[in-house]
Design a protein around this motif. Sequence first.
Motif, short mmCIF file in Angstrom:
data_model
loop_
_atom_site.label_atom_id
_atom_site.label_comp_id
_atom_site.label_asym_id
_atom_site.label_seq_id
_atom_site.Cartn_x
_atom_site.Cartn_y
_atom_site.Cartn_z
N GLN A 161 0.81 -1.22 0.00
CA GLN A 161 0.00 0.00 0.00
C GLN A 161 0.85 1.27 0.00
N GLU A 162 2.12 1.15 0.43
CA GLU A 162 3.01 2.32 0.39
C GLU A 162 3.29 2.75 -1.04
N GLU A 163 3.25 1.80 -1.98
CA GLU A 163 3.51 2.12 -3.38
C GLU A 163 2.24 2.43 -4.17
N GLY A 165 0.03 4.88 -4.10
CA GLY A 165 0.11 6.23 -4.64
C GLY A 165 -1.21 6.87 -5.01
N ARG A 166 -2.32 6.34 -4.50
CA ARG A 166 -3.63 6.89 -4.79
C ARG A 166 -4.46 6.95 -3.50
N PRO A 167 -5.52 7.74 -3.45
CA PRO A 167 -6.32 7.81 -2.23
C PRO A 167 -6.80 6.42 -1.79
N LEU A 168 -6.59 6.12 -0.52
CA LEU A 168 -7.00 4.85 0.08
C LEU A 168 -7.66 5.19 1.42
N PHE A 169 -8.96 4.95 1.55
CA PHE A 169 -9.66 5.44 2.72
C PHE A 169 -10.84 4.55 3.09
N HIS A 170 -11.30 4.70 4.35
CA HIS A 170 -12.44 3.95 4.87
C HIS A 170 -13.73 4.66 4.48
N SER A 171 -14.82 3.91 4.41
CA SER A 171 -16.11 4.49 4.04
C SER A 171 -16.54 5.60 5.01
N LYS A 172 -16.06 5.53 6.26
CA LYS A 172 -16.37 6.60 7.22
C LYS A 172 -15.87 7.96 6.72
N ASP A 173 -14.80 7.94 5.94
CA ASP A 173 -14.18 9.17 5.46
C ASP A 173 -14.56 9.49 4.01
N GLU A 344 -0.18 -2.35 -5.96
CA GLU A 344 0.97 -1.79 -6.66
C GLU A 344 0.60 -0.36 -7.06
N GLN A 345 1.49 0.32 -7.71
CA GLN A 345 1.20 1.70 -8.09
C GLN A 345 -0.03 1.74 -9.01
N ARG A 346 -1.10 2.37 -8.51
CA ARG A 346 -2.36 2.54 -9.22
C ARG A 346 -3.00 1.21 -9.60
N LYS A 347 -2.62 0.12 -8.93
CA LYS A 347 -3.15 -1.19 -9.30
C LYS A 347 -3.57 -1.98 -8.05
N VAL A 348 -4.64 -2.75 -8.22
CA VAL A 348 -5.11 -3.69 -7.20
C VAL A 348 -4.99 -5.09 -7.79
N ILE A 349 -4.20 -5.94 -7.15
CA ILE A 349 -3.96 -7.29 -7.65
C ILE A 349 -4.86 -8.26 -6.89
N THR A 358 -6.71 1.52 -11.10
CA THR A 358 -7.66 2.34 -10.37
C THR A 358 -7.05 3.67 -9.97
N ASP A 359 -7.94 4.62 -9.72
CA ASP A 359 -7.50 5.96 -9.31
C ASP A 359 -7.73 6.22 -7.82
N ALA A 360 -8.47 5.33 -7.17
CA ALA A 360 -8.74 5.47 -5.74
C ALA A 360 -9.33 4.16 -5.23
N MET A 361 -9.26 3.97 -3.90
CA MET A 361 -9.81 2.76 -3.31
C MET A 361 -10.52 3.10 -2.00
N LEU A 362 -11.80 2.71 -1.93
CA LEU A 362 -12.60 2.90 -0.73
C LEU A 362 -12.82 1.55 -0.07
N CYS A 363 -12.59 1.48 1.23
CA CYS A 363 -12.73 0.23 1.97
C CYS A 363 -13.93 0.29 2.91
N ALA A 364 -14.95 -0.48 2.62
CA ALA A 364 -16.10 -0.61 3.51
C ALA A 364 -15.88 -1.89 4.31
N THR A 365 -14.92 -1.82 5.22
CA THR A 365 -14.42 -3.01 5.90
C THR A 365 -14.83 -3.07 7.36
N GLY A 366 -15.88 -2.34 7.71
CA GLY A 366 -16.47 -2.53 9.02
C GLY A 366 -15.81 -1.74 10.13
N TRP A 367 -16.09 -2.23 11.35
CA TRP A 367 -15.75 -1.50 12.56
C TRP A 367 -15.15 -2.44 13.59
#
Length: 595
Positions: A161-163, A165-173, A344-349, A358-367
């Motif tokens: 996830q360090e590489e 390079g795109r927005p990565l955030f929880h659904s709360k945000d 990976e950079q801009r990629k989800v494997i 992808t240009d961003a990733m939203l995680c609806a991964t609970g609480w």
Amino acid sequence: MADSIESADLVVIGAGWFGLSSAKAYIQIHPTHKILILDSAPSIGGVWCTSRLYPQLKSNNMVGTYENPDFPMDEATWGVKPGSHIPGQVVHDYLSAFAEKFGVLERTRFNCRVESVERAEKEGWKLTTTTEGKEGYLLAKKLIVATGMTSQPFLPDFEGQEEFGRPLFHSKDFLKNQETLETVKRVTVLGGTKSAWDPVYAYATKGVHVDWVIRESGHGPCWMSPPYVTPFKKWLEKLVHTRFLTWMSPCIWGAADGYGTVRSYLHGTAIGRFFVNTFWSILGGDVASLMKYDQHPETAKLKPWMEPLWTGNGLSIMNYPTDFLELVRSGKVKVHIADITRLEQRKVILSSGDVIETDAMLCATGWTHASPVKFVPQILEAELGLPILPSSQAPRIKAESDFLTSRADEEILSKFPRLKNQPPGNKKFKPLPLTGQLVHNEKLSPIDLYRFMVPATEDMVARRDIAFAGHLLTLTTAIAAQIQGLWITAYFDGKIDPFSPSSSSSPEGTKPDITDLAYQTRLHNRFGKWRYPHGWAGQIPDFVFDGLPYVDLLLGDLGLVCRRKGGGWREATEPYGPEDYVGVVEEWIEKVGVE
């Protein structure tokens, strides 16, 4: 220094549904007491505060079922037509007006985070707070923790996830990252709950291509239902609050409604279980048929993996203005049933071998269900009945706890033989990778609170100075918040005796002791393990058709009427709603008086 510390008769932590309702009830009964409500957010609302109102957010409930009994959400004032879901901004505005009307707003402090809570030297609790970077202290004679179950997001740690390079955030945000609705062309959404469905819809209707990843090693897509279900096209929220239909749900506290004989027949006999099984088969088949999952190979991927009987509050309602599934059928949304192996950079494997650009990733991964409030010393959390690592328990305490659990399991399964036949879990299941110091919910002990609100230890019951409001998940939110708030005030005032024979399942003619109290607490909290294995599985209280008998249980403790329809056919067939509990606090005041 102690003289300079501010004190209050009651401090409520959290300004959502349950915190506001608890404060309202306490103010009505103790109008001269000093009461403070603290919230780390900038506004009223909890999950409905301004910082969490993401685009197109609406309530699951339709108007009329999501309002405090003493503060109707009428169409003339709020502009929501009958049969409509409530826009998030309207819910926020409604709760703000509710807080103002009942004197809660003027007692509320925003942007105030409670860093820790500890025992005060003489009585009550000492709170350490931070407001805009400034540390402060409060002494509370009584404390209500109303932080709820959706305040601490669980965001996994992904390899690479360090590489990314795109927005990565929880659904709360989602609101904080709403610019992605306009700036990205492709987005990845991870998760199968309603918290994933909402952003998938928001992005897709903005013309953003959505790659929707539902973990192959997870629990699968949640149950989504049209607002009206069964062949009779009944309103879902009304359906779960219709008394004779609640009898179809195995419920360990169900006899609180006064229909224990009916429930025993339905769940304790072969003929009764036949009717119960038929009901759940019709309900599940009708919902699946109305959703039309099987009419397209892509929408078929969204079909739930488990029967509705075993699903807790994860049951959600289709509250979108246009056809959600058409976005899937048209290819605007691509569903992947696979795990994320790395970023990976801009990629989800994915584990399927697919590579998503992808240009961003939203995680609806609970609480996480660990307490967001830090209690000092940490051992206090076990005494309070909050989630802890079982390995941290002393051997004697753990043995006593295991005995209570074993005894509870035996009673639950003897009363509800149907629950012995548990549904198969996902053989591929594995928890998401952890971030930082978080612990998987499955490794923590369940919440263990009497009536899902107060600690069940002798010392805590004697003190009567702390309660937890809203530490459950239910479709009965607005009603439960009102009744819990009243119950807690009555408990603080010594008007509810957990050791009374009517509050316990101890043998007739004997007065319950602390062992009986601990057992009844474990019995109720353990029930979810068997009843909702595809919900929270007993880790936290989580129920749907059991909300009405829970309200009955609390009203019974208060000595107030729970059958409020006038009896007979109406009592069994007319759905309950907030309108049936108008003035319940006044009923209590008339019974016991006001300070």
